[in-house]
Scaffold this active site. Structure first.
Site, PDB file in Angstrom:
ATOM      1  N   TYR A 206       0.841  -1.197   0.000  1.00  0.00           N
ATOM      2  CA  TYR A 206       0.000   0.000   0.000  1.00  0.00           C
ATOM      3  C   TYR A 206       0.878   1.250   0.000  1.00  0.00           C
ATOM      4  O   TYR A 206       1.917   1.274   0.663  1.00  0.00           O
ATOM      5  CB  TYR A 206      -0.887   0.028   1.242  1.00  0.00           C
ATOM      6  CG  TYR A 206      -1.887  -1.103   1.336  1.00  0.00           C
ATOM      7  CD1 TYR A 206      -3.221  -0.908   1.021  1.00  0.00           C
ATOM      8  CD2 TYR A 206      -1.482  -2.377   1.745  1.00  0.00           C
ATOM      9  CE1 TYR A 206      -4.145  -1.937   1.121  1.00  0.00           C
ATOM     10  CE2 TYR A 206      -2.392  -3.410   1.837  1.00  0.00           C
ATOM     11  CZ  TYR A 206      -3.718  -3.193   1.529  1.00  0.00           C
ATOM     12  OH  TYR A 206      -4.620  -4.220   1.614  1.00  0.00           O
TER      13      TYR A 206
ATOM     14  N   LYS B  90      -4.156  -3.499  -9.887  1.00  0.00           N
ATOM     15  CA  LYS B  90      -2.907  -3.416  -9.150  1.00  0.00           C
ATOM     16  C   LYS B  90      -1.761  -3.858 -10.056  1.00  0.00           C
ATOM     17  O   LYS B  90      -1.955  -4.605 -11.008  1.00  0.00           O
ATOM     18  CB  LYS B  90      -2.946  -4.305  -7.905  1.00  0.00           C
ATOM     19  CG  LYS B  90      -4.134  -3.992  -6.999  1.00  0.00           C
ATOM     20  CD  LYS B  90      -4.135  -4.806  -5.758  1.00  0.00           C
ATOM     21  CE  LYS B  90      -5.469  -4.692  -5.022  1.00  0.00           C
ATOM     22  NZ  LYS B  90      -6.023  -3.372  -4.917  1.00  0.00           N
TER      23      LYS B  90
ATOM     24  N   HIS C  55      -6.042   2.004  -1.224  1.00  0.00           N
ATOM     25  CA  HIS C  55      -6.092   0.657  -1.768  1.00  0.00           C
ATOM     26  C   HIS C  55      -4.670   0.193  -2.040  1.00  0.00           C
ATOM     27  O   HIS C  55      -3.750   0.999  -2.222  1.00  0.00           O
ATOM     28  CB  HIS C  55      -6.895   0.630  -3.074  1.00  0.00           C
ATOM     29  CG  HIS C  55      -8.364   0.857  -2.877  1.00  0.00           C
ATOM     30  ND1 HIS C  55      -9.179  -0.068  -2.257  1.00  0.00           N
ATOM     31  CD2 HIS C  55      -9.171   1.897  -3.220  1.00  0.00           C
ATOM     32  CE1 HIS C  55     -10.421   0.390  -2.228  1.00  0.00           C
ATOM     33  NE2 HIS C  55     -10.442   1.587  -2.791  1.00  0.00           N
TER      34      HIS C  55
END
Length: 275
Positions: free
Chosen positions: A211, A249, A219
């Site tokens: 993170y 991601k 997020h």
């Protein structure tokens, strides 16, 4: 700072200690307490916090925390004196709850006192009790409610103290919790040294989630997948990268060089030529 050994890892029972670990040292852990709908956890869980084994080992290695085993003291048979002390303390807490509920009931009554008094007067008038209705005052109503109040102990809230309410002794635990030479620990340690917030990545089929800030506010930006070697099957590579794309991601593979044991991080991005 002290961690309590439970289930083979460290637990944090002190709120101030946990906030320091989270804010200063970027250690997150997981809330494992129950029955809490407010606060730091959105899932209804609360203190204490269970740390992963690698988080526990890192805190010990860095000299931030020591690990204590309290099993010997907390599992021994209580003495009659300690049982009596506990019963008195529990009774006092329940009595305090009753007093708090009584006070709240009286405050709520005062908010609607005029309507309550008028209602009682009307009821007395219907019963032809004119004199009693005329003499009824707000003070009489409050005193009646105070006298009739009964606190049913079955409705009492059972207090689950964050820390053990009585004095006890812990023994220093010096055995290894997690292998400090393993790839998983070394990757976690390197990312932690970079100031990242790192948590377990099981929910995303990865080893770690990274993170950019506290997970309460951000997020995860990267998923970290550990590889024993730099070689990966094409289908497995596609599956991992596609997963990272679906959860928005970056996908990072971490592996160790055979020659010098250096950890290599390799980011793989999904390329769509049609865009």
């Amino acid at each position: 700072m002290y961690l309590t050994l439970l289930n083979g890892t460290g637990y944090v029972f002190n709120v101030e200690d946990y906030m320091e670990l989270r804010r200063k040292y970027h250690i997150i852990g997981a809330f494992v307490g129950t029955a809490n709908s407010k606060g730091w956890s959105s899932s209804g869980t609360a203190m204490p916090v269970a740390l992963t084994k690698w988080e526990t080992q890192l805190l010990i290695d860095e000299g931030i925390c020591v690990l204590l085993s309290k099993a010997k003291d907390l599992t021994k048979e209580p003495t009659p004196e300690s049982l009596e002390t506990y019963k008195k303390a529990a009774a006092a807490r329940i009595h305090a709850q009753g007093n708090a509920l009584r006070a709240e009931k009286l405050r709520e009554t005062e908010r609607h006192l005029d309507k309550i008094v008028q209602g009682k007067r009307n009821k007395l008038l219907k019963q032809n009790k004119t004199q009693e209705a005329a003499s009824l005052t707000a003070k009489d109503v409050l005193e009646e409610i105070d006298r009739s109040f009964v606190f049913d102990t079955q409705n009492a809230l059972v207090e689950l103290p964050c820390e053990h309410p009585t004095k006890h002794i812990g023994q220093l635990y010096t055995e290894t919790i997690f292998d400090s030479s393993s790839l998983k620990y070394r990757v976690f340690h390197e990312l932690w040294q970079l100031g990242k917030f790192v948590t377990a990545g099981d929910a995303f089929g990865a080893d770690f989630l990274v993170y950019p800030g506290d997970p309460m506010l951000y997020h995860a930006s990267h998923i970290i997948i550990l590889q024993a070697t730099p070689v990966i099957a094409p289908l497995e590579l596609i599956a991992k990268v596609r997963l990272s794309v679906n959860v928005n991601k970056s996908c990072v593979f971490a592996y160790e060089q055979a020659e010098n044991k250096k950890i290599i991080y390799q980011t793989v991005a999904w390329c769509n030529p049609s865009k």
